[in-house]
Design an enzyme around this catalytic site. Structure first.
Site, PDB file in Angstrom:
ATOM      1  N   ARG A 293       0.851  -1.192   0.000  1.00 47.86           N
ATOM      2  CA  ARG A 293       0.000   0.000   0.000  1.00 47.86           C
ATOM      3  C   ARG A 293       0.883   1.236   0.000  1.00 47.86           C
ATOM      4  O   ARG A 293       1.884   1.305   0.709  1.00 47.86           O
ATOM      5  CB  ARG A 293      -0.936   0.008   1.219  1.00 47.86           C
TER       6      ARG A 293
ATOM      7  N   ASP B 161       4.957  -0.246  -6.897  1.00 46.14           N
ATOM      8  CA  ASP B 161       3.751  -0.580  -7.657  1.00 46.14           C
ATOM      9  C   ASP B 161       2.552   0.160  -7.090  1.00 46.14           C
ATOM     10  O   ASP B 161       1.457   0.091  -7.630  1.00 46.14           O
ATOM     11  CB  ASP B 161       3.499  -2.091  -7.620  1.00 46.14           C
TER      12      ASP B 161
ATOM     13  N   GLU C 255      -2.149   7.722  -5.242  1.00 45.33           N
ATOM     14  CA  GLU C 255      -2.395   7.114  -6.543  1.00 45.33           C
ATOM     15  C   GLU C 255      -3.839   7.240  -7.019  1.00 45.33           C
ATOM     16  O   GLU C 255      -4.124   7.021  -8.194  1.00 45.33           O
ATOM     17  CB  GLU C 255      -2.010   5.637  -6.524  1.00 45.33           C
TER      18      GLU C 255
ATOM     19  N   HIS D  80       0.196  -0.036 -10.130  1.00 48.21           N
ATOM     20  CA  HIS D  80      -0.629  -0.946  -9.327  1.00 48.21           C
ATOM     21  C   HIS D  80      -1.077  -2.145 -10.171  1.00 48.21           C
ATOM     22  O   HIS D  80      -2.258  -2.486 -10.232  1.00 48.21           O
ATOM     23  CB  HIS D  80      -1.848  -0.218  -8.762  1.00 48.21           C
TER      24      HIS D  80
END
Length: 330
Positions: A234, A258, A263, A295
């Protein structure tokens, strides 16, 4: 059961439509994310299905309750975007997909590590331009290096097994010392020792009040000079501004992400024709030793099939009054 799916992409619609042939729910796919402005679109359904960046706060939940929503089905493992207390007070059940494919995320973690180390992304672009020079592409052997894993759930354990296959020494920290992790060869230790001893640190813990900004100026200061930092869990576990300072001082020599703290306004959308106004994110992109993916660690055929199957089974269990084995409680 009538269910509205918010924030869907082509791959969501493809895999859920195929899987729903076994369940026969009445599904309506929406491309818009769930927020205060779109919550009224749930009218007429008993359930909604949302993803990691949908807004499911108290205000939205009250709106959903007014529209008759009884179930929020998360098609993901994380639930930090849901106000669980408000949901419980309103009588809205919340379910999730606790484990879809730990291999998908673990393997993506290794992809980030290997790409950053051997600089294959930079080599690919060079070769396409006819540049076969090797200057600036020196990496290091993973064999014999120490990797610290923070979070030893299913994904962390699979990551540990892969790293052991590379010949790495694997240190681990978790609030529980899982037997499976120990059998995988993880040496449990405290965070300070992990920070000081690890050549690579990879995050696999959930986002909670205790893990929010776990990686900050203080913790970065305890790490080895030249550390590689990887986050596929996260975004808010990392204090991004502190990491930028670490990159500038060369304390951090490699950063693979990622996920990103802010985001929600960026990932899962095509913004190639727009100006990205997030200055912190753009600063990250300016470093040649930073690798960011949007992600996508979960994005394998196997994981998407599992997500669809578990989500639809959760909805079926609710409809038929069965025990909700994947319910999330406050």
């Amino acid at each position: 059961m009538d269910t509205i799916f918010f924030n869907t992409k082509v791959y969501d619609q493809q895999f859920f439509t195929e899987c729903n042939k076994q369940y026969n729910h009445q599904i309506r796919f929406l491309e818009v994310p769930l927020n205060e402005g779109t919550a009224p679109l749930a009218k007429g359904s008993r359930a909604i299905c949302v993803f990691v960046n949908d807004v499911v706060n108290s205000t939205v939940l009250h709106q959903l309750a007014e529209e008759g929503i009884e179930l929020v089905a998360l098609r993901c493992a994380g639930f930090n975007n849901v106000d669980l207390k408000a949901a419980a007070e309103l009588g809205i059940k919340v379910v999730r997909v606790p484990a879809y494919s730990p291999y998908a995320v673990a393997e993506h973690t290794l992809a980030l590590i290997l790409t950053l180390n051997r600089k294959t992304h930079r080599a690919y672009n060079r070769v396409r331009e006819g540049n076969f020079a090797l200057n600036g592409l020196i990496g290091f052997d993973l064999h014999g290096r120490t990797v610290g894993l923070i979070g030893l759930g299913k994904i962390g354990v699979v990551t540990a097994r892969i790293l052991k296959g590379f010949g790495c020494k694997v240190l681990g920290f978790d609030i529980q010392q899982d037997r499976e992790a120990q059998e995988a060869g993880v040496e449990f230790t405290d965070l300070d020792t992990l920070y000081a001893a690890s050549d690579i640190i990879s995050l696999h813990c959930p986002l909670t009040p205790k893990t929010h900004h776990l990686i900050n100026e203080e913790s970065i200061g305890k790490m080895k000079d030249g550390v590689m930092l990887i986050n596929t869990s996260r975004g808010a576990i990392i204090d991004t501004k502190a990491v930028i300072k670490g990159l500038k001082s060369e304390k951090i020599s490699y950063l693979g992400l990622d996920v990103y703290e802010e985001e929600g306004d960026l990932f899962f959308e095509d913004l190639s024709n727009k100006v990205i106004k997030d200055d912190v994110f753009m600063r990250l992109l300016s470093f040649n030793n930073v690798l960011i993916t949007g992600h996508q660690a979960f994005l394998t055929r196997d994981a998407l099939q599992s997500i669809a199957r578990v989500t639809l089974q959760n909805i079926t269990d609710f409809e038929q009054g069965r025990a909700l084995v994947n319910q999330v409680l406050p």
